[in-house]
Design an enzyme around this catalytic site. Structure first.
Site, short mmCIF file in Angstrom:
data_model
loop_
_atom_site.label_atom_id
_atom_site.label_comp_id
_atom_site.label_asym_id
_atom_site.label_seq_id
_atom_site.Cartn_x
_atom_site.Cartn_y
_atom_site.Cartn_z
NE ARG A 205 -48.07 -12.38 15.93
CZ ARG A 205 -47.66 -13.64 16.11
NH1 ARG A 205 -47.79 -14.21 17.29
NH2 ARG A 205 -47.12 -14.31 15.11
CG ASP B 188 -45.16 -16.04 12.54
OD1 ASP B 188 -45.62 -15.03 11.95
OD2 ASP B 188 -45.87 -16.89 13.08
CB THR C 166 -48.29 -21.00 -1.90
OG1 THR C 166 -48.36 -21.90 -0.79
CG2 THR C 166 -47.16 -21.45 -2.81
NE ARG D 11 -44.84 -20.14 12.99
CZ ARG D 11 -45.80 -20.33 12.11
NH1 ARG D 11 -46.02 -21.54 11.65
NH2 ARG D 11 -46.55 -19.34 11.67
CG ASN E 276 -41.65 -9.79 10.34
OD1 ASN E 276 -40.87 -10.10 11.21
ND2 ASN E 276 -41.48 -10.12 9.07
NE ARG F 237 -49.70 -7.28 8.64
CZ ARG F 237 -49.56 -8.34 9.44
NH1 ARG F 237 -49.98 -8.28 10.68
NH2 ARG F 237 -49.01 -9.44 9.00
CG ASN G 102 -47.34 -15.19 3.29
OD1 ASN G 102 -46.15 -15.45 3.42
ND2 ASN G 102 -48.19 -15.37 4.30
C1 FPP Z 1 -44.48 -13.43 8.95
O1 FPP Z 1 -44.80 -12.48 9.95
C2 FPP Z 1 -43.52 -12.84 8.05
C3 FPP Z 1 -43.67 -12.75 6.69
C4 FPP Z 1 -44.86 -13.25 5.96
C5 FPP Z 1 -42.64 -12.10 5.88
C6 FPP Z 1 -41.23 -12.47 6.20
C7 FPP Z 1 -40.36 -11.56 5.49
C8 FPP Z 1 -39.31 -10.90 5.99
C9 FPP Z 1 -38.79 -11.11 7.37
C10 FPP Z 1 -38.64 -9.94 5.11
C11 FPP Z 1 -37.21 -10.26 4.85
C12 FPP Z 1 -36.93 -11.35 3.98
C13 FPP Z 1 -36.02 -11.29 3.01
C14 FPP Z 1 -35.63 -12.53 2.31
C15 FPP Z 1 -35.38 -10.02 2.61
P1 FPP Z 1 -46.30 -11.96 10.03
O2 FPP Z 1 -46.45 -10.79 9.14
O3 FPP Z 1 -47.24 -13.09 9.73
O4 FPP Z 1 -46.40 -11.52 11.51
P2 FPP Z 1 -47.69 -11.62 12.43
O5 FPP Z 1 -48.01 -13.07 12.58
O6 FPP Z 1 -47.22 -11.00 13.71
O7 FPP Z 1 -48.78 -10.84 11.76
#
Ligand code: FPP
Length: 248
Positions: free
Chosen positions: A28, A24, A70, A196, A26, A37, A72
């Site tokens: 932010r 989690d 599911t 996490r 990415n 994003r 996302n």
């Molecule tokens: C949650 O961060 C992250 C995801 C929904 C995607 C995770 C995917 C990867 C790290 C890509 C790599 C994976 C593989 C298997 C190649 P968020 O987007 O919810 O972050 P935020 O809470 O800061 O908005």
């Protein structure tokens, strides 16, 4: 082959057999830098690679990453598309893991994914099936509740066909129908440690059955900034805890 990261684990550290990671933060990470994003996801994918290798080098046997839930699908279409593109690209690149003796499997409902992605997933699973240094489980279109519903439907079919009596249903019978039991010739054990990052302290539908006795490790670090040393810190924290599994 990538250089091995130096391990800082003190001798005697208990390394969990199965670690799950909710990757989690990415979005932010990107926002803090004024970037889209999807750049955060790209960085997160690099971290996924580095941390997976390090987990194997530390002796972890099962490593599960939550790549797409599911829920996302509710994200903007362009972000979902960017994530699917990234998975496809990585399925070509995860072949590097095969050289490292890492078996790759997927958990989740793959029927909703692009046919080309499904094809690549199957091929990676087949090509890595004999590798045994570590099993990497990538959760894509995965939800813990969906997994339990999927298992219950399979049991209901067996009851309807007459091959299973409702009285014979117990925890182990249900467990054998979870996605984590669909790994060819193997069943992933319960998860021991769930990590996490990003400051959130919830499970978000991740391995809800398998985490009944898991330990949790939360950190404020955003996933793209998560380092091999952070994985080591989580393992040391786990090792210091006293797991009693309901006993005394
Ligand atoms: C949650 O961060 C992250 C995801 C929904 C995607 C995770 C995917 C990867 C790290 C890509 C790599 C994976 C593989 C298997 C190649 P968020 O987007 O919810 O972050 P935020 O809470 O800061 O908005």
């Amino acid at each position: 082959m990538a250089a091995k990261e130096k391990s800082l684990l003190p001798s005697g550290t208990i390394v969990p057999t199965h670690i799950g990671v909710i990757m989690d933060g990415n979005g932010r990470w990107a926002k803090k830098r004024g970037l889209p994003r999807k750049i955060g996801h790209r960085e997160g994918a690099q971290t996924f690679r580095t941390i997976t290798r390090h987990a194997k080098n530390l002796g972890v046997k099962y490593f599960t990453v939550y790549a797409f839930s599911t829920e996302n699908w509710k994200r903007p279409a362009d972000e979902v598309e960017a994530l699917m593109d990234l998975f496809e690209k990585y399925l070509d690149e995860v072949r590097d893991f095969i050289e490292e003796n890492i078996r790759i499997c997927f958990i989740g409902d793959r029927t909703m994914l692009r046919p080309e992605l499904q094809r690549k997933m199957k091929s990676v699973e087949e090509d890595s099936r004999d590798f045994d240094a570590m099993t990497l489980l990538i959760a894509i279109n995965y939800g813990g509740r969906d997994e339990i519903v999927h298992a219950v439907k399979k049991l209901a079919k067996r009851v309807k066909e007459g091959s299973l009596s409702p009285d014979d249903i117990n925890e182990s019978v249900l467990e054998n129908e979870l996605y984590t039991a669909e790994i060819d010739g193997d069943i992933a054990p319960d998860v021991d440690l769930i990590i996490r990052p990003s400051g959130e302290q919830r499970l978000s539908n991740f391995m809800i059955w398998q985490s009944a006795y898991a330990e949790y490790y939360f950190t404020n670090i955003l996933w793209p900034d998560f380092k091999p040393s952070d994985l080591e810190k989580a393992i040391i924290a786990y090792s210091d805890r006293n797991r009693r599994f309901g006993g005394v």
